[in-house]
Design a protein around this motif. Structure first.
Motif, mmCIF file in Angstrom:
data_model
loop_
_atom_site.group_PDB
_atom_site.id
_atom_site.type_symbol
_atom_site.label_atom_id
_atom_site.label_comp_id
_atom_site.label_asym_id
_atom_site.label_seq_id
_atom_site.Cartn_x
_atom_site.Cartn_y
_atom_site.Cartn_z
ATOM 1 N N ASP B 6 1.583 39.087 -88.984
ATOM 2 C CA ASP B 6 1.428 37.711 -88.497
ATOM 3 C C ASP B 6 0.268 38.023 -87.402
ATOM 4 N N HIS B 9 -1.323 34.363 -83.284
ATOM 5 C CA HIS B 9 -1.731 34.459 -81.828
ATOM 6 C C HIS B 9 -3.169 34.620 -81.459
ATOM 7 N N LEU B 104 -0.938 43.256 -79.695
ATOM 8 C CA LEU B 104 0.282 42.085 -80.087
ATOM 9 C C LEU B 104 0.401 42.433 -81.553
ATOM 10 N N THR B 105 -0.523 42.247 -82.347
ATOM 11 C CA THR B 105 -0.418 42.134 -83.705
ATOM 12 C C THR B 105 0.529 43.499 -83.937
ATOM 13 N N ARG B 107 2.733 45.280 -82.468
ATOM 14 C CA ARG B 107 4.150 45.429 -81.722
ATOM 15 C C ARG B 107 4.772 44.228 -82.681
ATOM 16 N N LYS B 108 4.114 43.138 -82.977
ATOM 17 C CA LYS B 108 5.069 42.110 -83.681
ATOM 18 C C LYS B 108 5.371 42.534 -85.066
ATOM 19 N N SER B 111 8.175 45.355 -84.974
ATOM 20 C CA SER B 111 9.489 44.932 -84.671
ATOM 21 C C SER B 111 9.975 44.100 -85.938
ATOM 22 N N GLU B 112 9.203 43.598 -86.448
ATOM 23 C CA GLU B 112 9.622 42.655 -87.974
ATOM 24 C C GLU B 112 10.092 43.659 -88.744
#
Lengths: 127, 269
Positions: B6, B9, B104-105, B107-108, B111-112
């Protein structure tokens, strides 16, 4: 930026690459943060062979962590020494440098670390 | 098919938006032939051979990650792509906005992937270290990189944009239209033949790649890929002896003769 990153970063100035003093870079005014990560012994055992141990000892001391043993532990050492395993896990996996500077021991150039990102772009007179 | 990270952001007015080139990298690096190649190269530790030469967890680097979609994909799906979750990943970009977006990409995406995998196996993702702001591989120790991925600024342009000036090296909430244009130009403008930046990266490969190191470089038709591969094959090994450099096309997109026909070249020795 994970503290582990310091183990493969060096001064971006070309002339410094051949000098032993350009590695590891020295943290200055470092603000650290700690992620809570589950300990993974097998991961640490696999990461260790690619770590420059002498440099990691320097970094550990400079950041105020306990002094690491002189020789890198073997996989067997790590599996039987829970205290050392925890120490390495905290230092390599959990600790982040969020703010501060990284200083080259050869040319003295200071690289700023902001929001956990180190800036290695050089001013034009150093490129 | 592995899910695409994703990037909702990411501020696309100043960071390159994932496009056909990014997706070609995802498809190529997760293809059966490349995962087989990468796994055999970096996951030699099988239970049947108790003491294989252990070089340690490979370091995977993306140069110029932009949104971070490619390195997030490689980190989140490390087990599938490299045959082991024990890989370290990092990225270097000149733009502070790309560095923040990439952090951020990744980390997202991790966790996904962890949430998805929790039931069977808690660790299928690699270890993200951080994005670093810099010029190509200049902040890295010689011989430190095991897998390098580069989606370069490959569009032929009359000249190269200047590196970001000091005020554009720091994260800010507000940037001017000119500053945003400058940052976007840095993501695509490749100078002569679209190769000026890629040529600098290729020159740096023998120094920065480890003995087992492999690089994936994206080229477009106007980069003259056959010439580029020929030049790589004639590079010195750096060690004087041993095998020379290999360069093969391992992924393509846009079968028709469009000006932006893309390919991924794998470079190794």
């Amino acid at each position: 930026m994970k503290v582990m990153t310091l183990n493969f970063l060096t001064c971006a100035v070309k002339n410094c690459k051949s000098s032993n003093d350009s590695f590891p870079l020295h943290p200055k005014e470092a603000e650290l943060a700690k992620d809570d990560i589950e300990i993974n012994p097998q991961l640490l055992i696999n990461v260790l062979p690619r770590i420059d141990w002498a440099a990691l000892r320097t970094t550990s001391t400079e950041l105020g962590f306990p002094t690491l043993p002189e020789q890198p532990p073997s996989p067997e050492d790590l599996q039987s020494d829970e205290a050392l395993l925890k120490e390495l896990h905290e230092l390599l996996m959990e600790t982040q440098m969020m703010e501060g500077k990284l200083v080259c021991g050869h040319c003295g150039h200071e690289y700023a670390v902001k929001n956990g990102v180190a800036n290695f772009l050089l001013p034009s007179h150093l490129v | 098919m592995l899910p695409t990270p994703d990037t909702s952001h990411v501020p696309y007015n100043r960071v390159y938006e994932p496009a056909e080139d990014s997706f070609l990298l995802l498809d190529t690096l997760s293809s059966p032939s490349e995962t087989a190649f990468l796994s055999s190269r970096f996951c030699s530790t099988s239970p049947s051979s108790p003491s294989p030469p252990n070089f340690g967890a490979p370091l995977v680097l993306e140069v110029g990650p932009g949104s971070g979609v490619v390195i997030a994909f490689l980190t989140a799906h490390a087990s599938t792509i490299f045959g082991t979750p024990h890989v370290l990943t990092t990225a270097i970009d000149v733009s502070p906005f790309a560095c923040a977006a990439t952090n951020l990409t990744v980390r997202k995406a991790v966790s996904e992937a962890e949430a998805e995998a929790e039931a069977e196996n808690p660790s299928t993702s690699g270890q993200w270290t951080s994005a670093i702001q810099g010029d190509l591989v200049s902040p890295l120790r010689p011989g430190s990189v095991d897998v390098l991925v580069f989606n370069p600024p490959y569009v032929p342009t009359p000249g190269l944009p200047a590196p970001p000036p000091a005020p554009l090296q720091e994260l800010r909430d507000k940037t001017t239209f000119e500053e945003d244009s400058h940052l976007l130009e840095l993501t695509y403008a490749g100078g002569k033949d679209g190769m000026e930046t890629t040529d600098r990266l290729i020159d740096a490969l023998p120094g920065v790649l480890s003995e087992r190191g492999v690089a994936y470089i994206l080229l477009c038709a106007q980069n003259k890929p056959e010439d580029v591969k020929g030049r790589i094959r004639s590079m010195g090994t750096g060690t004087g002896e041993g095998e020379g450099w290999k360069a093969e096309t391992v992924g393509t997109s846009g079968k028709q003769a469009g000006w932006e026909k893309l390919q991924i070249v794998r470079v190794w020795r």
